[in-house]
Design a protein around this motif. Structure first.
Motif, mmCIF file in Angstrom:
data_model
loop_
_atom_site.group_PDB
_atom_site.id
_atom_site.type_symbol
_atom_site.label_atom_id
_atom_site.label_comp_id
_atom_site.label_asym_id
_atom_site.label_seq_id
_atom_site.Cartn_x
_atom_site.Cartn_y
_atom_site.Cartn_z
ATOM 1 N N MET A 1 0.847 -1.189 0.000
ATOM 2 C CA MET A 1 0.000 0.000 0.000
ATOM 3 C C MET A 1 0.881 1.237 0.000
ATOM 4 N N GLY A 2 0.426 2.224 -0.699
ATOM 5 C CA GLY A 2 1.169 3.468 -0.798
ATOM 6 C C GLY A 2 1.028 4.323 0.436
ATOM 7 N N GLY A 3 1.728 5.422 0.439
ATOM 8 C CA GLY A 3 1.764 6.324 1.585
ATOM 9 C C GLY A 3 0.411 6.871 1.993
ATOM 10 N N ILE A 4 -0.358 7.351 1.010
ATOM 11 C CA ILE A 4 -1.661 7.953 1.338
ATOM 12 C C ILE A 4 -2.624 6.892 1.853
ATOM 13 N N ALA A 5 -2.681 5.740 1.177
ATOM 14 C CA ALA A 5 -3.584 4.675 1.606
ATOM 15 C C ALA A 5 -3.185 4.157 2.990
ATOM 16 N N ALA A 6 -1.905 4.007 3.229
ATOM 17 C CA ALA A 6 -1.431 3.533 4.533
ATOM 18 C C ALA A 6 -1.768 4.539 5.625
ATOM 19 N N ASP A 7 -1.639 5.829 5.332
ATOM 20 C CA ASP A 7 -1.978 6.868 6.304
ATOM 21 C C ASP A 7 -3.466 6.835 6.626
ATOM 22 N N ARG A 8 -4.298 6.651 5.598
ATOM 23 C CA ARG A 8 -5.747 6.597 5.838
ATOM 24 C C ARG A 8 -6.099 5.368 6.666
ATOM 25 N N LEU A 9 -5.469 4.228 6.323
ATOM 26 C CA LEU A 9 -5.708 3.002 7.078
ATOM 27 C C LEU A 9 -5.309 3.187 8.532
ATOM 28 N N ARG A 10 -4.143 3.768 8.782
ATOM 29 C CA ARG A 10 -3.670 4.026 10.142
ATOM 30 C C ARG A 10 -4.660 4.930 10.875
ATOM 31 N N GLY A 11 -5.170 5.928 10.159
ATOM 32 C CA GLY A 11 -6.150 6.840 10.761
ATOM 33 C C GLY A 11 -7.415 6.113 11.191
ATOM 34 N N PHE A 12 -7.912 5.218 10.314
ATOM 35 C CA PHE A 12 -9.097 4.445 10.671
ATOM 36 C C PHE A 12 -8.841 3.563 11.886
ATOM 37 N N VAL A 13 -7.706 2.874 11.880
ATOM 38 C CA VAL A 13 -7.368 1.983 12.989
ATOM 39 C C VAL A 13 -7.263 2.765 14.291
ATOM 40 N N GLU A 14 -6.606 3.900 14.258
ATOM 41 C CA GLU A 14 -6.441 4.712 15.471
ATOM 42 C C GLU A 14 -7.787 5.239 15.976
ATOM 43 N N ARG A 15 -8.664 5.636 15.061
ATOM 44 C CA ARG A 15 -9.989 6.112 15.472
ATOM 45 C C ARG A 15 -10.789 4.994 16.124
ATOM 46 N N ILE A 16 -10.724 3.800 15.510
ATOM 47 C CA ILE A 16 -11.440 2.657 16.078
ATOM 48 C C ILE A 16 -10.890 2.315 17.450
ATOM 49 N N GLU A 17 -9.565 2.316 17.581
ATOM 50 C CA GLU A 17 -8.959 2.020 18.883
ATOM 51 C C GLU A 17 -9.388 3.026 19.937
ATOM 52 N N ARG A 18 -9.447 4.285 19.572
ATOM 53 C CA ARG A 18 -9.857 5.332 20.509
ATOM 54 C C ARG A 18 -11.316 5.118 20.935
ATOM 55 N N LEU A 19 -12.169 4.791 19.971
ATOM 56 C CA LEU A 19 -13.574 4.547 20.297
ATOM 57 C C LEU A 19 -13.749 3.298 21.154
ATOM 58 N N GLU A 20 -12.952 2.265 20.895
ATOM 59 C CA GLU A 20 -13.001 1.058 21.728
ATOM 60 C C GLU A 20 -12.622 1.387 23.172
ATOM 61 N N GLU A 21 -11.641 2.253 23.351
ATOM 62 C CA GLU A 21 -11.251 2.671 24.702
ATOM 63 C C GLU A 21 -12.393 3.428 25.378
ATOM 64 N N GLU A 22 -13.044 4.317 24.625
ATOM 65 C CA GLU A 22 -14.170 5.067 25.170
ATOM 66 C C GLU A 22 -15.319 4.125 25.524
ATOM 67 N N LYS A 23 -15.557 3.135 24.649
ATOM 68 C CA LYS A 23 -16.628 2.170 24.890
ATOM 69 C C LYS A 23 -16.360 1.392 26.180
ATOM 70 N N LYS A 24 -15.121 0.997 26.405
ATOM 71 C CA LYS A 24 -14.769 0.269 27.631
ATOM 72 C C LYS A 24 -14.973 1.160 28.851
#
Length: 78
Positions: A1-24
């Motif tokens: 995956m290229g730089g932009i796609a990898a950055d977007r993927l990382r952004g999605f993962v980080e957002r999900i992780e943050r929401l999972e922490e809030e959910k807990k």
């Protein structure tokens, strides 16, 4: 995956992780409220049922209560 796609993927993962922490954290808060209510003599099981019923619209709740009454009557419980 290229730089932009990898950055977007990382952004999605980080957002999900943050929401999972809030959910807990929210789940922990809810657990504390149930414990507090239990310490004051309220039944957690009944509170959960009441919350479930309040989520239903009135017609759905009435239909469910009527069916429960029919089943209880058929079983000789009322």
């Amino acid at each position: 995956m290229g730089g932009i796609a990898a950055d977007r993927l990382r952004g999605f993962v980080e957002r999900i992780e943050r929401l999972e922490e809030e959910k807990k954290a929210i789940a922990d808060d809810i657990k504390e409220i149930y414990a507090e209510s239990k310490s004051l003599g309220f039944e957690s099981k009944i509170l959960r049922k009441i919350i479930s019923l309040r989520k239903m619209d009135e017609q759905e709740r009435n239909e469910q209560e009527e069916l429960i009454d029919v089943y209880k009557h058929a079983l000789g419980m009322i």
